[in-house]
Design an enzyme around this catalytic site. Structure first.
Site, PDB file in Angstrom:
ATOM      1  N   GLY A 196       1.881   3.142   2.199  1.00 50.49           N
ATOM      2  CA  GLY A 196       2.882   3.177   3.273  1.00 50.49           C
ATOM      3  C   GLY A 196       4.176   2.499   2.819  1.00 50.49           C
ATOM      4  O   GLY A 196       5.273   3.038   2.992  1.00 50.49           O
ATOM      5  N   HIS A 197       4.031   1.300   2.233  1.00 54.48           N
ATOM      6  CA  HIS A 197       5.230   0.613   1.709  1.00 54.48           C
ATOM      7  C   HIS A 197       5.898   1.457   0.626  1.00 54.48           C
ATOM      8  O   HIS A 197       7.123   1.541   0.548  1.00 54.48           O
ATOM      9  CB  HIS A 197       4.845  -0.727   1.064  1.00 54.48           C
ATOM     10  CG  HIS A 197       4.303  -1.741   2.002  1.00 54.48           C
ATOM     11  ND1 HIS A 197       2.986  -2.134   1.994  1.00 54.48           N
ATOM     12  CD2 HIS A 197       4.910  -2.460   2.982  1.00 54.48           C
ATOM     13  CE1 HIS A 197       2.796  -3.061   2.916  1.00 54.48           C
ATOM     14  NE2 HIS A 197       3.944  -3.270   3.533  1.00 54.48           N
ATOM     15  N   HIS A 250       0.867  -1.182   0.000  1.00 50.72           N
ATOM     16  CA  HIS A 250       0.000   0.000   0.000  1.00 50.72           C
ATOM     17  C   HIS A 250       0.905   1.233   0.000  1.00 50.72           C
ATOM     18  O   HIS A 250       2.139   1.105  -0.039  1.00 50.72           O
ATOM     19  CB  HIS A 250      -0.945  -0.018   1.206  1.00 50.72           C
ATOM     20  CG  HIS A 250      -0.254  -0.279   2.506  1.00 50.72           C
ATOM     21  ND1 HIS A 250       0.664   0.589   3.063  1.00 50.72           N
ATOM     22  CD2 HIS A 250      -0.310  -1.332   3.360  1.00 50.72           C
ATOM     23  CE1 HIS A 250       1.111   0.113   4.197  1.00 50.72           C
ATOM     24  NE2 HIS A 250       0.555  -1.074   4.396  1.00 50.72           N
ATOM     25  N   ASP A 291       5.147  -0.063  12.921  1.00 50.17           N
ATOM     26  CA  ASP A 291       5.663  -1.149  13.759  1.00 50.17           C
ATOM     27  C   ASP A 291       6.829  -0.585  14.570  1.00 50.17           C
ATOM     28  O   ASP A 291       7.995  -0.920  14.344  1.00 50.17           O
ATOM     29  CB  ASP A 291       6.107  -2.322  12.887  1.00 50.17           C
ATOM     30  CG  ASP A 291       4.936  -2.943  12.157  1.00 50.17           C
ATOM     31  OD1 ASP A 291       4.104  -3.569  12.815  1.00 50.17           O
ATOM     32  OD2 ASP A 291       4.835  -2.755  10.930  1.00 50.17           O
ATOM     33  N   SER A 326      -1.644  -3.606   5.690  1.00 49.61           N
ATOM     34  CA  SER A 326      -2.142  -4.639   4.773  1.00 49.61           C
ATOM     35  C   SER A 326      -3.375  -5.324   5.353  1.00 49.61           C
ATOM     36  O   SER A 326      -4.165  -5.919   4.630  1.00 49.61           O
ATOM     37  CB  SER A 326      -1.054  -5.680   4.513  1.00 49.61           C
ATOM     38  OG  SER A 326       0.114  -5.023   4.071  1.00 49.61           O
TER      39      SER A 326
HETATM   40  O1  PAF Z   1       7.066  -5.417   8.895  1.00 47.08           O
HETATM   41  C1  PAF Z   1       6.929  -6.436   8.185  1.00 47.08           C
HETATM   42  O2  PAF Z   1       6.193  -6.446   7.189  1.00 47.08           O
HETATM   43  C2  PAF Z   1       7.683  -7.711   8.550  1.00 47.08           C
HETATM   44  O3  PAF Z   1       7.728  -7.889   9.914  1.00 47.08           O
HETATM   45  C3  PAF Z   1       9.084  -7.787   7.930  1.00 47.08           C
HETATM   46  C4  PAF Z   1       9.998  -6.701   8.492  1.00 47.08           C
HETATM   47  C5  PAF Z   1       8.996  -7.664   6.432  1.00 47.08           C
HETATM   48  C6  PAF Z   1       9.736  -9.144   8.259  1.00 47.08           C
HETATM   49  O4  PAF Z   1       8.992 -10.196   7.732  1.00 47.08           O
END
Ligand code: PAF
Length: 288
Positions: free
Chosen positions: A36-37, A34, A154, A190
């Site tokens: 954010g990514h 999305h 996160d 997500s």
């Molecule tokens: O933040 C995430 O999507 C996951 O924890 C990561 C860092 C890709 C590790 O699987």
């Protein structure tokens, strides 16, 4: 954009880039991308010559099998978005490539993640951070990037990854990027696609309450602010607070008062129906 499926393809590609003198970024994801990514990708593209994204739904970090099975998988759409964002290569292995069945019986390495991994998510998702450390350390070792990018939604994960790279002696700069929000304030995730219409309408209330609480915190104690947030979020339809902790941003220890650390952050986890949402907000220093 190159599509890499095996560890060998990944290490060969990254080694060629480094040998050519390029700066290399790694942006690990679990896909279902999305905006954010994409903000992580944009930042990585701006800062580095080569950007390698990974798309892998890592089974070892899911303490709940149903959550793993329900996790959205949208590989083709993800690849298109990454390509458009200017990412150089994507690593998208299958589970057997990362965790070969031939190694299944071997005891897993236990990471020293310290106190930062014991609180909050560490209490409610046993084993989660060991799984995150396992996959992120593998990816970092395979790629050997100069920088790796993670979202601040996160918040605790970033602290755990910093600790893991220090104790494992992995030399990389860990860069945390600000949370991206929908127009109504809901933190992009997500998991948001799993909210039904009623829950989707309610969920922005979480950030509304967090924002209001920064104002409230100017004239109230930390305990009063914590109670204010818990009560107001629990009063939202279909929402149940799992935990809300106000912590020192560095150590993730519970803050004793508003003056105890240079940066104080409130981290919340809420079940909205069956969907587990997380968010956080900075209380101190007060945002201008
Ligand atoms: O933040 C995430 O999507 C996951 O924890 C990561 C860092 C890709 C590790 O699987």
């Amino acid at each position: 954009m190159k599509i890499l499926r095996t560890r060998k393809e990944l290490t060969d590609f990254a080694a060629r880039c480094r040998a050519a003198g390029s700066s290399v970024a790694l942006v690990p994801t679990m896909g279902a991308l999305h905006a954010g990514h994409l903000s992580l990708m944009n930042r990585a593209v701006a800062d580095n010559d080569v950007v390698i994204a990974s798309v892998f739904v890592n089974p070892t970090q899911f303490n709940d099998k149903a959550d793993l099975e329900a996790y959205p998988r949208t590989e083709q759409a993800d690849f298109e978005l990454l390509d458009k964002a200017g990412v150089t290569a994507v690593f998208a292995p299958d589970a057997d490539e990362m965790y070969p069945p031939s190694e299944a019986g071997k005891p897993a390495h236990v990471f020293d993640l310290g106190e930062v991994a014991e609180v909050m998510e560490g209490m409610y998702r046993p084993g989660h951070f060991q799984g995150v450390a396992q996959i992120v350390s593998m990816l970092l070792r395979l790629v050997g990037p100069d920088r790796a990018y993670f979202g601040e939604k996160d918040f605790q994960q970033i602290a755990v990854i910093r600790r893991m790279t220090a104790t494992e002696g992995i030399n990389v700069e860990i860069i945390g990027c600000p949370i991206c929000r929908e127009a109504d304030g809901l933190a992009m995730s997500s998991r948001n696609v799993r909210l039904d219409a009623t829950q989707r309408a309610t969920a922005p209330g979480i950030y509304r309450v967090l924002s209001e609480s920064t104002e409230y915190s100017r004239t109230h104690t930390l305990d009063q602010t914590r109670a204010y947030v818990e009560n107001a979020v629990n009063a939202l339809p279909e929402c149940r607070v799992e935990y809300f902790s106000i912590v020192d941003a560095e150590t993730l220890r519970e803050a004793a008062d508003w003056e105890c650390a240079p940066r104080i952050v409130g981290c919340i986890t809420v079940y909205c129906g069956q969907v587990r949402l997380i968010d956080n907000i900075t209380y101190r220093p007060i945002a201008k």
